[in-house]
Design an enzyme around this catalytic site. Structure first.
Site, mmCIF file in Angstrom:
data_model
loop_
_atom_site.group_PDB
_atom_site.id
_atom_site.type_symbol
_atom_site.label_atom_id
_atom_site.label_comp_id
_atom_site.label_asym_id
_atom_site.label_seq_id
_atom_site.Cartn_x
_atom_site.Cartn_y
_atom_site.Cartn_z
ATOM 1 N N LYS A 89 35.903 36.627 35.914
ATOM 2 C CA LYS A 89 35.314 37.639 36.497
ATOM 3 C C LYS A 89 33.700 36.982 36.725
ATOM 4 O O LYS A 89 32.959 36.886 37.579
ATOM 5 C CB LYS A 89 34.955 38.966 35.880
ATOM 6 C CG LYS A 89 36.521 39.637 35.711
ATOM 7 C CD LYS A 89 36.491 40.921 35.109
ATOM 8 C CE LYS A 89 36.015 41.107 33.632
ATOM 9 N NZ LYS A 89 36.765 40.440 32.614
ATOM 10 N N ARG A 121 35.121 49.934 33.037
ATOM 11 C CA ARG A 121 35.916 49.641 31.918
ATOM 12 C C ARG A 121 36.849 50.691 31.771
ATOM 13 O O ARG A 121 38.001 50.584 30.944
ATOM 14 C CB ARG A 121 35.375 48.957 30.853
ATOM 15 C CG ARG A 121 35.007 47.536 30.919
ATOM 16 C CD ARG A 121 35.667 46.419 30.542
ATOM 17 N NE ARG A 121 35.534 45.497 29.444
ATOM 18 C CZ ARG A 121 34.845 44.678 29.376
ATOM 19 N NH1 ARG A 121 34.062 44.340 30.603
ATOM 20 N NH2 ARG A 121 34.777 43.959 28.552
ATOM 21 N N ARG A 141 36.078 28.568 25.747
ATOM 22 C CA ARG A 141 34.910 28.800 26.628
ATOM 23 C C ARG A 141 33.382 28.551 25.551
ATOM 24 O O ARG A 141 33.604 28.639 24.311
ATOM 25 C CB ARG A 141 34.961 30.453 26.676
ATOM 26 C CG ARG A 141 33.184 30.911 27.299
ATOM 27 C CD ARG A 141 33.375 32.154 27.935
ATOM 28 N NE ARG A 141 34.146 33.058 27.259
ATOM 29 C CZ ARG A 141 34.456 34.314 27.701
ATOM 30 N NH1 ARG A 141 34.277 34.459 29.060
ATOM 31 N NH2 ARG A 141 35.197 35.261 27.013
ATOM 32 N N ARG A 161 31.203 32.226 21.793
ATOM 33 C CA ARG A 161 30.731 33.520 21.710
ATOM 34 C C ARG A 161 31.629 34.138 20.133
ATOM 35 O O ARG A 161 32.965 33.595 20.388
ATOM 36 C CB ARG A 161 31.489 34.310 22.803
ATOM 37 C CG ARG A 161 30.469 34.501 23.861
ATOM 38 C CD ARG A 161 31.012 34.980 25.180
ATOM 39 N NE ARG A 161 31.651 36.170 25.200
ATOM 40 C CZ ARG A 161 32.113 37.098 26.100
ATOM 41 N NH1 ARG A 161 31.811 36.544 27.344
ATOM 42 N NH2 ARG A 161 33.030 38.222 26.087
ATOM 43 N N ARG A 207 40.906 42.181 22.550
ATOM 44 C CA ARG A 207 40.213 42.502 23.861
ATOM 45 C C ARG A 207 41.300 42.685 25.043
ATOM 46 O O ARG A 207 41.276 43.505 25.784
ATOM 47 C CB ARG A 207 39.365 41.378 24.002
ATOM 48 C CG ARG A 207 37.894 41.479 23.472
ATOM 49 C CD ARG A 207 37.115 40.190 23.293
ATOM 50 N NE ARG A 207 36.713 39.853 24.629
ATOM 51 C CZ ARG A 207 36.325 38.333 24.859
ATOM 52 N NH1 ARG A 207 36.579 37.521 23.901
ATOM 53 N NH2 ARG A 207 36.084 38.291 26.042
HETATM 54 P P1 AP5 Z 1 34.755 34.118 32.434
HETATM 55 O O1 AP5 Z 1 34.297 33.917 33.895
HETATM 56 O O2 AP5 Z 1 33.870 33.896 31.388
HETATM 57 O O3 AP5 Z 1 35.748 35.225 32.372
HETATM 58 P P2 AP5 Z 1 35.479 36.725 32.240
HETATM 59 O O4 AP5 Z 1 36.545 37.419 33.132
HETATM 60 O O5 AP5 Z 1 34.039 37.222 32.827
HETATM 61 O O6 AP5 Z 1 35.737 37.156 30.941
HETATM 62 P P3 AP5 Z 1 34.826 37.613 30.062
HETATM 63 O O7 AP5 Z 1 35.537 37.458 28.542
HETATM 64 O O8 AP5 Z 1 33.448 37.684 29.777
HETATM 65 O O9 AP5 Z 1 35.083 39.264 29.917
HETATM 66 P P4 AP5 Z 1 35.212 40.430 29.267
HETATM 67 O O10 AP5 Z 1 35.468 41.247 30.227
HETATM 68 O O11 AP5 Z 1 35.984 40.225 27.975
HETATM 69 O O12 AP5 Z 1 33.846 39.978 28.343
HETATM 70 P P5 AP5 Z 1 32.291 40.881 28.696
HETATM 71 O O13 AP5 Z 1 31.235 40.073 28.483
HETATM 72 O O14 AP5 Z 1 32.404 41.673 29.849
HETATM 73 O O15 AP5 Z 1 35.704 32.768 32.233
HETATM 74 C C1 AP5 Z 1 36.464 32.671 31.164
HETATM 75 C C2 AP5 Z 1 36.476 30.850 30.664
HETATM 76 O O16 AP5 Z 1 37.391 30.485 31.651
HETATM 77 C C3 AP5 Z 1 35.203 30.212 30.946
HETATM 78 O O17 AP5 Z 1 35.068 29.334 29.993
HETATM 79 C C4 AP5 Z 1 35.383 29.815 32.287
HETATM 80 O O18 AP5 Z 1 34.554 28.482 32.390
HETATM 81 C C5 AP5 Z 1 36.850 29.412 32.407
HETATM 82 N N1 AP5 Z 1 37.307 29.764 33.753
HETATM 83 C C6 AP5 Z 1 37.023 30.696 34.564
HETATM 84 N N2 AP5 Z 1 37.751 30.855 35.751
HETATM 85 C C7 AP5 Z 1 38.434 29.631 35.585
HETATM 86 C C8 AP5 Z 1 39.564 29.013 36.382
HETATM 87 N N3 AP5 Z 1 39.853 29.314 37.410
HETATM 88 N N4 AP5 Z 1 40.339 27.938 36.009
HETATM 89 C C9 AP5 Z 1 40.134 27.455 34.613
HETATM 90 N N5 AP5 Z 1 39.005 27.997 34.000
HETATM 91 C C10 AP5 Z 1 38.481 29.113 34.349
HETATM 92 O O19 AP5 Z 1 32.373 42.161 27.357
HETATM 93 C C11 AP5 Z 1 32.381 41.554 26.031
HETATM 94 C C12 AP5 Z 1 32.157 42.795 25.484
HETATM 95 O O20 AP5 Z 1 31.140 43.637 25.799
HETATM 96 C C13 AP5 Z 1 33.343 43.889 25.424
HETATM 97 O O21 AP5 Z 1 34.592 43.465 24.553
HETATM 98 C C14 AP5 Z 1 32.953 45.193 25.203
HETATM 99 O O22 AP5 Z 1 32.587 45.381 23.595
HETATM 100 C C15 AP5 Z 1 31.405 45.258 25.649
HETATM 101 N N6 AP5 Z 1 31.427 45.569 27.053
HETATM 102 C C16 AP5 Z 1 31.056 44.985 28.125
HETATM 103 N N7 AP5 Z 1 31.320 45.796 29.199
HETATM 104 C C17 AP5 Z 1 31.615 47.058 28.828
HETATM 105 C C18 AP5 Z 1 31.991 48.319 29.398
HETATM 106 N N8 AP5 Z 1 31.987 48.414 30.793
HETATM 107 N N9 AP5 Z 1 32.143 49.370 28.453
HETATM 108 C C19 AP5 Z 1 32.428 49.235 27.340
HETATM 109 N N10 AP5 Z 1 32.269 48.066 26.554
HETATM 110 C C20 AP5 Z 1 31.758 46.886 27.503
#
Ligand code: AP5
Length: 223
Positions: free
Chosen positions: A19, A94, A133, A166, A177
């Site tokens: 994402k 979410r 990552r 991370r 997660r």
């Molecule tokens: P990346 O683009 O980083 O993936 P992502 O989907 O953004 O994954 P996240 O882990 O950041 O999402 P998340 O939803 O768990 O975390 P968030 O920060 O929102 O890609 C992942 C990896 O793969 C990277 O290394 C990239 O280079 C690689 N990659 C990407 N595309 C690829 C492809 N096509 N092929 C190969 N490699 C690829 O949330 C973290 C925490 O914050 C949550 O657990 C929660 O505690 C809190 N939080 C955040 N938002 C909320 C909310 N709305 N409500 C409540 N708590 C929240």
């Protein structure tokens, strides 16, 4: 469909589906503003704010930060002028409660969500991606040691900052997660399907191929 701005997009998909990677590319390509709730929490954590301290325990366990806190944070952020053309929501909403709150916030601005690209990926792929990552401590650029490596190991291509892993990308937290995603976030797929906003994109392809598929999907609402 109407082409007038603002164009608000919501990216849904499991953790690690890409994402953030896709949101950054679309931001550049479409001139919309990416807002990642995870990045907002991490920024607060770095600055040791009260909000960051509250969020930390939830993030470390891979659980969701409570809805009221998250909704208030995003509601404040989307008031700023850089969101006028439209927002790419990355990681928010979410929960169903967050989704309903977002609809209300946008209605107050006389706008609405235009499309919800759902990144569809398998568990094995997202687990593999997350455990490899690396993120820049300085500018937040995201790498993957196998699929999207930096030119020099441990060093950001963009700003030469230090790359780190991370803390919630440990194997145990990653599994939790994913569990939280299936339990609390996946109902959004049905919510947006019912509103005729959902478009599925195969995220188990290389980054550029996913980007092309995303652009193709978004073209429908942006032209
Ligand atoms: P990346 O683009 O980083 O993936 P992502 O989907 O953004 O994954 P996240 O882990 O950041 O999402 P998340 O939803 O768990 O975390 P968030 O920060 O929102 O890609 C992942 C990896 O793969 C990277 O290394 C990239 O280079 C690689 N990659 C990407 N595309 C690829 C492809 N096509 N092929 C190969 N490699 C690829 O949330 C973290 C925490 O914050 C949550 O657990 C929660 O505690 C809190 N939080 C955040 N938002 C909320 C909310 N709305 N409500 C409540 N708590 C929240």
């Amino acid at each position: 469909m109407a082409s007038a701005y603002p164009v608000h997009l919501v990216l849904v998909g499991p953790p690690g589906a890409g994402k953030g990677t896709q949101a950054v590319m679309l931001e550049r390509e479409l001139g919309l503003k990416q807002i990642s709730s995870g990045d907002l929490f991490r920024e607060n954590l770095k600055n040791q704010t009260e909000l960051g301290q509250l969020a930390q325990a939830y993030m470390d366990r891979g659980e969701l930060v409570p809805d009221n806190v998250t909704i208030a944070m995003v509601a404040e952020r989307i008031q700023r002028s850089d969101c006028a053309k439209g927002v790419i929501f990355d990681g928010f909403p979410r929960t169903l409660e967050q989704a309903k709150a977002l609809d209300e916030m946008l209605a107050l601005q006389d706008s609405e969500i235009r499309l919800v690209p759902a990144l569809v990926s398998s568990d094995e792929v997202v687990i593999d991606r997350m455990t490899g990552r690396r993120v820049c401590r300085n500018c937040g650029a995201v790498y993957q040691i196998s699929y999207n490596p930096p030119k020099v190991e441990g060093v950001c291509d963009v700003c030469s900052g230090e790359l780190y892993q991370r803390s919630d990308d440990s194997p145990e937290t990653v599994r939790n997660r994913l569990y939280v995603y299936y339990k609390q976030t996946s109902p959004l797929i049905g919510y947006y399907f019912a509103k005729n906003l959902l478009v599925r994109v195969n995220a188990d392809q290389p980054i550029d191929a996913v980007n092309q598929a995303m652009l193709q999907a978004v073209k429908v609402v942006i032209e």
